[in-house]
Design an enzyme around this catalytic site. Structure first.
Site, PDB file in Angstrom:
ATOM      1  CD  GLU A  43     -12.242  -2.779   6.714  1.00 25.35           C
ATOM      2  OE1 GLU A  43     -11.504  -3.523   6.020  1.00 25.35           O
ATOM      3  OE2 GLU A  43     -11.942  -1.599   6.976  1.00 25.35           O
ATOM      4  CE  LYS A 117      -8.908   0.753   8.278  1.00 30.76           C
ATOM      5  NZ  LYS A 117      -9.529   0.059   7.106  1.00 30.76           N
ATOM      6  CB  CYS A 154      -8.823  -3.371   7.578  1.00 28.77           C
ATOM      7  SG  CYS A 154      -8.192  -4.002   6.015  1.00 28.77           S
TER       8      CYS A 154
HETATM    9  N1  PUT Z   1      -7.808  -2.813   3.520  1.00 26.53           N
HETATM   10  C1  PUT Z   1      -6.637  -2.094   3.154  1.00 26.53           C
HETATM   11  C2  PUT Z   1      -5.598  -2.936   2.538  1.00 26.53           C
HETATM   12  C3  PUT Z   1      -4.575  -2.123   1.847  1.00 26.53           C
HETATM   13  C4  PUT Z   1      -3.717  -2.932   0.988  1.00 26.53           C
HETATM   14  N2  PUT Z   1      -2.866  -2.146   0.137  1.00 26.53           N
END
Ligand code: PUT
Length: 292
Positions: A43, A117, A154
């Site tokens: 990402e 996202k 993510c």
């Molecule tokens: N990339 C976001 C991850 C969040 C973890 N707390």
């Protein structure tokens, strides 16, 4: 038997876009050299994970995703040269709106489409709501040259609803570019939790699932995150087929017969036996049964 070979790469990002794009290109080449036809890069690989702090100046990192975007152009050229599918994760500026986005580039360098996202995290070290509007594209899957691919970005990876939606849309494999590591306040090490949830998506939807995560320690003033890598490729039963460690640059590859997996998905009956009329609560925020 026709197989699709997937590649997943992980590396440490610096604050220099050219260096990061060169590192991504080098590792994509290495993956393609090992036979990969679809290569997943982590990402927001153009730079440091700026979301660990809230600072107005970081909005300048965003760009419109048009022909003027140098990184997108470079990745499209690379995809065409190597004949690989490349999902490209970028910080998008669209007028006055900012998104955490992904452009799906097919193996001829053509753009198949855009995903923004959907689930935006917020919390110490991961302050993404300061920067990104929640995506307005809905979930996406694309019929690439080497199979129908769904991509979540993510935090999307924690939501079985997103994985199931992409499976229902016809995905043969789910890919997640990500940026995750230490938790600055609690110290919680989420690595196994993170992997287990996605391996569950693989088993529940009977399809390969993979994640590419960055490595390295990134600092902004007093703030610091250690990204734990641990990128992986899981097979259709949730089994780990290839995995990376926490701190080394890595290229992973794994091959799957997507047509055979499609037949297995039908035969196992998980989609036959779904009861969507019982799932109304999933379409509400509060778990009530009132939908619409
Ligand atoms: N990339 C976001 C991850 C969040 C973890 N707390």
């Amino acid at each position: 038997m026709v197989t699709t070979t997937f590649g997943v790469v992980q590396f440490a990002c610096s604050d220099n876009v050219d260096e990061n794009v060169a590192a991504a290109a080098r590792l994509v080449r290495e993956a393609a050299g090992q036979g990969a036809q679809v290569v997943l890069v982590q990402e927001l690989f153009e730079g440091l994970y700026f979301c660990q702090e809230e600072r107005a100046e970081h909005f300048a990192r965003a760009r419109p995703l048009d022909k003027s975007h140098a990184t997108l152009h470079a990745m499209r050229e690379l995809a065409a040269e190597l004949k690989v599918v490349l999902p490209v994760s970028l910080f998008e500026q669209a007028g006055q709106a900012y998104y955490n986005s992904l452009v799906m580039v097919d193996a001829d360098g053509g753009v198949l489409g855009l995903y923004r996202k959907s689930h935006i995290p917020d919390g110490p070290g991961y302050e993404e709501k300061f920067y990104f509007r929640p995506g307005d594209t809905g979930f996406k899957v694309w019929p690439t040259r080497y199979g129908t691919i769904g991509v979540g970005i993510c935090w999307d990876q924690w939501f079985p609803e997103a994985a199931r939606s992409m499976a229902l849309m016809g995905a043969d494999a789910l890919l997640y570019p990500t940026a995750i590591g230490s938790e600055p306040v609690t110290g919680y090490d989420s690595r196994e939790h993170w992997r287990t949830v996605m391996r569950g998506h693989a088993g529940a939807n009977i399809m390969p699932v993979m994640a590419a995560n960055r490595i390295g320690i990134e600092r902004f003033g007093e703030r610091e995150l250690t990204f734990y890598g641990s990128s992986f490729i899981a097979g259709p039963h949730g089994e780990l087929v290839a995995e990376a460690g926490r701190s080394a640059e890595v290229v992973l590859t794994a091959s799957f017969d997507l047509e055979a997996i499609r037949a297995e998905r039908a035969a196992w009956g998980l989609f036959r036996d779904r009861r969507p009329e019982l799932y109304g609560r999933l379409a509400t925020a509060d778990g009530s049964t009132k939908v619409g």
